[in-house]
Design a protein around this motif. Sequence first.
Motif, mmCIF file in Angstrom:
data_model
loop_
_atom_site.group_PDB
_atom_site.id
_atom_site.type_symbol
_atom_site.label_atom_id
_atom_site.label_comp_id
_atom_site.label_asym_id
_atom_site.label_seq_id
_atom_site.Cartn_x
_atom_site.Cartn_y
_atom_site.Cartn_z
ATOM 1 N N HIS A 192 0.831 -1.200 0.000
ATOM 2 C CA HIS A 192 0.000 0.000 0.000
ATOM 3 C C HIS A 192 0.867 1.252 0.000
ATOM 4 O O HIS A 192 1.995 1.248 0.524
ATOM 5 N N TYR A 193 0.338 2.324 -0.557
ATOM 6 C CA TYR A 193 1.012 3.617 -0.492
ATOM 7 C C TYR A 193 -0.052 4.705 -0.401
ATOM 8 O O TYR A 193 -1.242 4.464 -0.656
ATOM 9 N N PHE A 194 0.381 5.913 -0.033
ATOM 10 C CA PHE A 194 -0.573 7.011 0.107
ATOM 11 C C PHE A 194 -0.303 8.058 -0.969
ATOM 12 O O PHE A 194 0.831 8.527 -1.134
ATOM 13 N N ASP A 195 -1.370 8.446 -1.699
ATOM 14 C CA ASP A 195 -1.282 9.426 -2.776
ATOM 15 C C ASP A 195 -1.901 10.733 -2.292
ATOM 16 O O ASP A 195 -3.132 10.889 -2.283
ATOM 17 N N GLU A 196 -1.053 11.667 -1.881
ATOM 18 C CA GLU A 196 -1.545 12.940 -1.348
ATOM 19 C C GLU A 196 -2.304 13.746 -2.394
ATOM 20 O O GLU A 196 -3.265 14.456 -2.065
ATOM 21 N N GLN A 197 -1.898 13.660 -3.653
ATOM 22 C CA GLN A 197 -2.556 14.444 -4.695
ATOM 23 C C GLN A 197 -4.001 13.983 -4.884
ATOM 24 O O GLN A 197 -4.918 14.810 -4.957
#
Length: 598
Positions: free
Chosen positions: A45-50
Amino acid sequence: MEAPKQQVQRYIDGVLDGSIVTGRRVRQAVERHVYDLEHAHTRGHYFDEQKASLAIMWFPACLRHVEGEWADKPVELTDNQAFIVWCLMGWRRADGCRRFRHAYITCGRKWGKSTVAAGIGLLLLTCDDPLEKGAQIYCAATKEDQAKIVHGLAKAMADGSPEVRKQVTVLAKSIVTKKGAYQPNSFFKPLGSDSRTSDGFNVHAAVLDEIHEWGTHHKGLWDKLNTAHGSRRQPLIITITTAGDDQSKLWIEVDTLSCRVLDGYKLDNPPGDHRFCFIARLDEKRPCDCGAIKGCPKCEGTGEIPEDDPFDEKNWAKANPNYPVTPKREFMQEQADDAQLSPAGLHVFKRYHCNVLVSSLEKAIHDETWRAAQGEFSDWSDADAICGAWDMGGQDDLAALGFCARFDTGEDEIDTKTGEPTGRPLYRYEVDSVGFINTSAERDLSKEPWSDWVDQKLLRVSSMEINEMRQEVIREYQDNQIRSWAYDPANSRDFAQSLEPEGIETVKFFQNAGMWTEPITKFLADLKLGRVRHEGNGLLTWAAGNMVLVNGKRSAGYFCIPDKANSPDKIDPIVAVIMAYRLASIAPPGTKGKLFIT
């Protein structure tokens, strides 16, 4: 406009440093997000701030409020609402699709669940990322009319948004995307378990509304919606609800599962990695992690942290993250004041405004409250009105007559909201009862306390107890001018008709929630305020201690009714007393011995 990242980070920091009041479950949701920012990459998993920022900015850019004081103003998410959207739209899997497939959001009433859910539904309908052609989005509830509440709000918001109207057409029963829209061939529809069709789903998203009201007979719809998204890349099932009671089996199942997700977020293989959980409620009693250390500020050395006090205003924000903006302080204080007057009010306040599990059955009258109401009777010849009632108890072995005398205190009733006199007289009440039992009943009347009640003539024993009751009603009319009597027509219609030739007025008192909710709530409030007096009648005291209430909420609103089936023993005398109280409370002034019901 503040950048979404700054807004969400302010909320995260406030929760973690304690400057924002939250319950431990909301704190766990924030801690889980922060922990996963460092560790979730090991699970892909990763987090996409945009993407998260664009989703938050979409709300005020494209939506306007349609109701109340904020009507026509942009839908700007509060900090905690922004945190929810930030997590739902920002967390991604390795393929770029959303991580979370299920979201469980629960908090007190008036938080804005419907607005947030309707907005997310429109976002997923018009511009999901990545796009989803042919998206099927549903708002589901126990009945289609209930589902139309959130869906109707979505329609109104879409209709009032030029940006959204470019993408959709708002129809009578659905919102559909236009030809050439970003996500063509997509729709957003309401759905209830009573809808004509619920088959053939290919669900992209669904909002499941108020699942505390979903019973076992709604499980079919629940299962279909939760299993009909297997061919979608990034489906999202959003459950929004307030707390349930011990009969809300489906809600209990989902809530328990969600709590386990929050409890286990630090495990190597955390449960429910695809589930987002935001649970805003007062904290329950639980073990303290100090090991019962003397002087622990959390448990004071007891080893157990007590449950939050529902009447302490400092705790209200735990269940109502936008408090005191909404719900407002005045509203919550009024609800808390009402809750302190009766078990029914406390049930409503704890469930819908503190967002905690309650029992569907509540002891109606606490022993100390009943003891405080004991005192000597006045001269009933001075009463402003006297009314009676009887309760046959169906096939039970005990029947009872109840009596209520009303006295004018000489004061005006005060409006609880304005503090001003209403111009209506303030009354106090005195209540009593007498029981009747057949000689062939299975009760052993030679044992206490039954033998005492028989000796004290609080309980009449007869082989023809119904006829004895009839004669007593006639005597009470002749001696004490008790002319108006309430009764349940389901089991004593003939008894009532036999009294009419005697000049006695009989008033139907149906044993349903619509008939019972107001009188029992007022009786319990007057009892607690010291406006109801009894003389220590042992049989009546026993029955009052037995009575439990079933509480809940239906389409018509909250309800409260005595529960004979689940009370530990007989409650007929107190039931008859409350029925008599109801007649007395609505009698016009000076109607003792006169007909007043038309």
